[in-house]
Scaffold this motif. Structure first.
Motif: not given
Length: 359
Positions: A217-221
């Motif tokens: 659940n780790i996202y890079q924006i």
């Protein structure tokens, strides 16, 4: 070349401390793309020209009076060590290809990573813990200024900094935040939020950038374009989107606590049990369980695990580091067994240390 000290510690420098909104924003990254005037872009370059670029950049930075940097030529770094540098977010996967004639200069605390002959001649990367866009940019900009005083950058008055990929032309700035968004994922709101973020000119990727999935659940924006906007505007736009995401994630966590607390606690403690006692632990399951336990700590539901150990295990679970730690090549199944062993060992040691302190 001294790579050993970057291999000894599993946790990168930026993972050892926390910043603002650290329960959701794990890190902030700034990357500046630059090229040298009079040299072909790396994609069309030859070994001789790449070597000249390498020497020019290295001399400019290492002779600037700044101390604490280590230089590594990728062709001289063993394959497994290159993979670990990627897993610690210190270099990009593209730089590890020896055909690129690439190199990296790392600061001792691993905050600054200067990649040479990647997609562009220079990629200045700065990573800070938590939500620190302005601080990270100021640090990267200071390194950029040091280099620009000594090197002839490829710059056009109309288009700005010239880069190998047109999407980076302009400021050459890519700013990103790595965010842990478990509640938005559990409630499936993330599926409608990602398209909305894209419409705002941002890109959503996994924790290892383009082409990677959002494990745990780790996202890079990050910003999508660099042309036509000033650096301050790019940072302000990303900050606005990130703050809105933080607010959405916090509300979702509150809803889960108020409406589904028992089910949520059951999910979180089951995951804690898995990483404490499993004998086989595939990468995807390890990432999911670490995400759950991290959420449990942030919500003050799980109290007997230190967050620093989860940051450590995020690196422990990666294939390169597992094999480095095992000191041998491992098959996929052997990695799953060894990963479970490492998790049990690390969590048990932490628990014993805590009990000894209490006595």
């Amino acid at each position: 070349m001294s790579i050993d000290k970057f291999m000894k510690g599993s946790v990168a420098g930026w993972m050892k401390s926390s910043g603002e909104h650290a329960d959701i924003v794990m890190s902030t990254r700034i990357r500046l793309a630059r090229n040298l005037r009079g040299h072909l872009f790396p994609i069309a370059s030859n070994p001789e020209d790449a070597k000249k670029v390498d020497e020019s950049v290295t001399n400019a930075l290492l002779n600037s009076g700044e101390k604490g940097y280590e230089y590594m030529r990728m062709s001289e770094v063993p394959l497994l060590d290159r993979q670990i540098l990627v897993e610690k977010h210190l270099v990009s996967p593209q730089l590890t290809d020896p055909k690129r004639n690439g190199a990296v200069i790392l600061s001792a605390d691993e905050t600054i990573s200067l990649m040479i002959n990647e997609e562009d001649h220079i990629r200045i990367q700065c990573i800070y813990p938590g939500f620190q866009l302005e601080n990270a940019y100021e640090h990267a900009d200071s390194v950029d200024n040091e280099l620009e005083d000594r090197l002839p950058y490829a710059f056009d008055e109309e288009f700005g900094y010239l880069t190998s990929c047109p999407s980076n032309t302009g400021t050459g700035l890519r700013a990103s935040v790595m965010m842990h968004l478990p509640a938005l994922t559990i409630t499936k709101q993330i599926d409608r939020i990602i398209p909305a973020i894209t419409r705002l000119g941002m890109v959503v990727r996994g924790s290892y950038g383009e082409g990677s999935e959002a494990l745990g659940n780790i996202y890079q924006i990050s910003n999508q374009t660099t042309l036509g906007k000033a650096e301050k505007e790019i940072l302000a736009d990303l900050k606005n989107v990130a703050l809105r995401l933080i607010a959405h994630e916090r509300r979702s966590r509150e809803v889960l606590l108020s409406k589904s607390r028992v089910a949520l606690e059951n999910k979180l403690f089951r995951s804690l049990g898995i990483i404490k006692y499993a004998r086989l632990l595939p990468t995807g399951e390890a990432a999911r369980c670490l995400s759950d336990v991290r959420l449990g700590i942030d919500l003050d539901i799980i109290k007997d695990i230190d967050m620093s150990i989860l940051n450590e295990l995020m690196i422990f679970m990666q294939p390169g580091y597992l094999q480095h730690y095992a000191k041998t090549d491992l098959t996929a199944e052997e990695r799953d067994i060894f990963r479970a062993d490492l998790f049990r060992e690390r969590l048990r040691v932490k628990h014993v240390e805590k009990e000894d302190t209490e006595e």
